[in-house]
Scaffold this motif. Structure first.
Motif, PDB file in Angstrom:
ATOM      1  N   PRO A 110      11.820  -6.181   8.853  1.00  0.00           N
ATOM      2  CA  PRO A 110      11.050  -5.303   9.756  1.00  0.00           C
ATOM      3  C   PRO A 110      10.581  -4.010   9.089  1.00  0.00           C
ATOM      4  O   PRO A 110       9.494  -3.531   9.406  1.00  0.00           O
ATOM      5  N   ILE A 117       6.333  -6.366  13.726  1.00  0.00           N
ATOM      6  CA  ILE A 117       7.219  -6.311  14.902  1.00  0.00           C
ATOM      7  C   ILE A 117       6.414  -5.965  16.156  1.00  0.00           C
ATOM      8  O   ILE A 117       6.708  -6.455  17.254  1.00  0.00           O
ATOM      9  N   VAL A 374      14.969  -5.760  17.770  1.00  0.00           N
ATOM     10  CA  VAL A 374      13.812  -4.957  17.333  1.00  0.00           C
ATOM     11  C   VAL A 374      12.715  -4.892  18.392  1.00  0.00           C
ATOM     12  O   VAL A 374      11.942  -3.937  18.433  1.00  0.00           O
ATOM     13  N   HIS A 382      13.685  -0.847  18.630  1.00  0.00           N
ATOM     14  CA  HIS A 382      14.604  -0.301  17.631  1.00  0.00           C
ATOM     15  C   HIS A 382      14.192   1.112  17.228  1.00  0.00           C
ATOM     16  O   HIS A 382      13.042   1.335  16.836  1.00  0.00           O
ATOM     17  N   MET A 385      12.489   1.474  13.891  1.00  0.00           N
ATOM     18  CA  MET A 385      11.166   0.859  13.875  1.00  0.00           C
ATOM     19  C   MET A 385      10.162   1.751  14.597  1.00  0.00           C
ATOM     20  O   MET A 385       9.031   1.929  14.140  1.00  0.00           O
TER      21      MET A 385
END
Lengths: 397, 397
Positions: A110, A117, A374, A382, A385
């Motif tokens: 990711p 994502i 995620v 996340h 992220m």
């Protein structure tokens, strides 16, 4: 023991990343899933490159589908060796086959490609990127990074031995004495320790280098010499298990030491990676040029750009007579056992997603679940992220 | 210690056989020769593929000649990895550069191509084919078959490990237990014993099979299981160190046993050769088909046709998912050490050709000299060669 027949189906398709030979479900895992009340569906030929036949899956009562789309349609939970950012082919070809609420578990790389994502989130799936597993005891059985690093370290030792124009072991023969190969392993994580073990098994004289003095004992217990950086490096502690960044003076001294030990080595296997980031360059062109012709470098960080400045990811090159191996997917080169270990990892993780009734339940109280999730319900969830993507933090519930 | 400067010159040219990376003189051997009063001349680049530079030869006071013909002209004694029947390129390109009285020492594969020895004889050279060395203690240090078999056995183990989609060692990890690879070594000569040692080092479970019950102890001392043919095979004795031919009933039972143990193995390394003759076929297509997909056969007898019926010399093929490696020149794949050992062998042999004054003397009282001499003064001298060529025996002197 759970009731049979929760109605849930676990699936795996043939991996689409070029050259990928592993598969996320092996026949033995089908049996494990059945004990948890789960059905299994696999795409025909999914295990072929790894040495698992359709017949072996069918013998465990898995459903084997000729139609790839049918696997996506049937699977409540899709297990993947490479999805998301780790596999552009998957995103391009298979994204539309995903449906809201479907659960994805595997390696999604990711941090390298955060946008991937976002694309998964837009499909409404709940995706668990096992790269984000917390490094806690309970998660060890789920740890794909460790299991694949075990394979990669072993394979790196073999690749080095195969490429070297010398023997690894010392031999005293009627035709004279063969001196043992001198091997340097940079980085004593799981891959590095396995590379030490493998090259030691083959009879080489092995040195291990790592920033963290704490790993000295492990290195020495495998019969290797620990290469010490003569610095007051008490602060070279760990952060989540990985080496921290150091200052300039430290790097200069590190380079001097590295130059000396690299030049003396017949083989260097480098394993220094920082998850989701470019690998640190530790082996300069000058160091390569100081090695004897015929020497070999195996750069396990090749996928992240390489620990050696001259590494060409995915290729084996020579520079001044030194062979530099930049294989980017060593676990896939031992696909039978890599698949077995990966399948055990994801099967173990999947257990954490099942509640007492054997139904899927995304329990965010569980750090194993929380830290690997995620995306969900159309959103990237996340925190790391979201930060990478420039999104505001989600409100905590 | 001999006087310096006998006036004799030893030489080696760049080997011309396709893919050959070894060289018959290494820089350390130049020093050895000098101690016996011999000068050394090598062709420029002769050692390059093996990892020895022209500068390293020059540093030992060898003369490095750009002109290949100049090496032939200067050398009283020419050392060769492959000459005669072992290297058609040499016969075609270099034969005219030889001169009467010149001494040739090396591997000449005389039984495979007896005519090649006739061609050498016609040039008036004295040629010593080290394949004919008597298997006596004194000749061990000269034994190129043994030293090259050591390299080949080691390399065969590595090739098998590299090609297998499984790990060799057993591992107990958080991602489950990896079972060790099962390896069968056919033939417990030098190559077979080294293959046992190497695959054992890598952690495999190894079995060794040989016709000769006498080698059981050696096989077992390396940690392998000895596969026994349940026959009254007390007569399976040796003749010059090699297994003798057996009768039909014996071969049938051998095949049955072989079928069973081959089918159970992940890796088979076969090493059964009879010098100068076609290798016995021990592994039938049916046995290969009984192996699991992903299994590996390394056929060290490939150059002699192969122990496996499906082996394609010089190539790696797959049959029903089984990889069959037919490499014909494994020693050349570890050229640094193979050259070192070969050079030590020929240097040791050369000592036997020098008299107390350090001059060449072909003393036929010495069985090491007598049994390896294949031609001299224009005649093929070796009794076995004359027989193969349909020539009458030479009168004994």
């Amino acid at each position: 023991m759970l009731a049979q027949g929760s109605g849930l189906t676990v699936g795996a398709v043939r991996e689409s990343f070029p050259g990928e030979q592993r598969v996320a479900i092996v026949p033995a895992a089908v049996k494990t899933f059945a004990k948890s009340g789960l059905q299994t569906v696999v795409e025909a030929g999914a295990g072929q490159a790894a040495g698992y036949t359709d017949e072996q899956y069918a013998a465990q009562d898995a459903s084997v589908e000729q139609d790839r789309a049918a696997v996506f349609a049937a699977a409540d939970v899709l297990l993947q060796i490479r999805g998301g950012g780790g596999n552009p082919e998957f995103l391009d070809a298979d994204l539309e086959l995903l449906r809201p609420g479907q659960v994805l578990i595997g390696a999604y790389d990711p941090l390298s490609d955060p946008e991937s994502i976002v694309r998964l989130a837009e499909r409404g799936v709940s995706c668990f990127a096992l790269e984000f597993l917390p490094r806690i005891t309970r998660a060890q059985s789920m740890d794909i990074l460790s299991s694949m690093a075990t394979i990669a370290g072993y394979k790196a030792g073999l690749l080095a031995a195969a490429a070297l124009p010398r023997m690894f072991p010392m031999m005293m023969t009627a035709a004279g004495t063969i001196t043992p190969a001198r091997v340097l392993i940079i980085g004593a994580g799981v891959a590095g320790l396995q590379a030490i073990a493998t090259t030691r098994r083959l009879g080489a004289v092995v040195s291990g280098y790592d920033l963290r003095p704490a790993v000295r004992e492990e290195v020495e217990s495998l019969g290797a010499q620990f290469v010490e950086l003569p610095l007051e490096s008490g602060e070279a502690a760990e952060s989540g298990g990985y080496a921290r960044e150091k200052d300039e003076e430290f790097y200069r001294k590190q380079q001097e030491l590295m130059h000396r030990v690299v030049a003396e080595s017949d083989v260097v296997i480098s394993t220094a990676v920082v998850p989701g980031a470019k690998a640190p360059v530790l082996i300069t062109p000058e160091m390569v040029e100081a090695m004897a012709a015929g020497s070999v470098i195996v750069d396990l960080a090749a996928e992240r750009g390489g620990n050696c400045a001259l590494t060409t990811p995915g290729e084996t090159i020579t520079h001044g007579g030194v062979t530099i191996i930049g294989e980017t997917n060593l676990p896939s080169m031992i696909p039978y056992h890599a698949s077995q270990m990966f399948a055990n990892n994801v099967a173990s993780f999947l257990q954490a997603l099942l509640n007492e009734e054997g139904q899927l339940e995304i329990n965010l109280e569980d750090e194993v679940i929380r830290e690997t999730l995620v995306c969900r319900d159309g959103q990237v969830t996340h925190p790391r992220m979201r930060e990478r993507l420039g999104l505001a933090p989600l409100e905590s519930k």
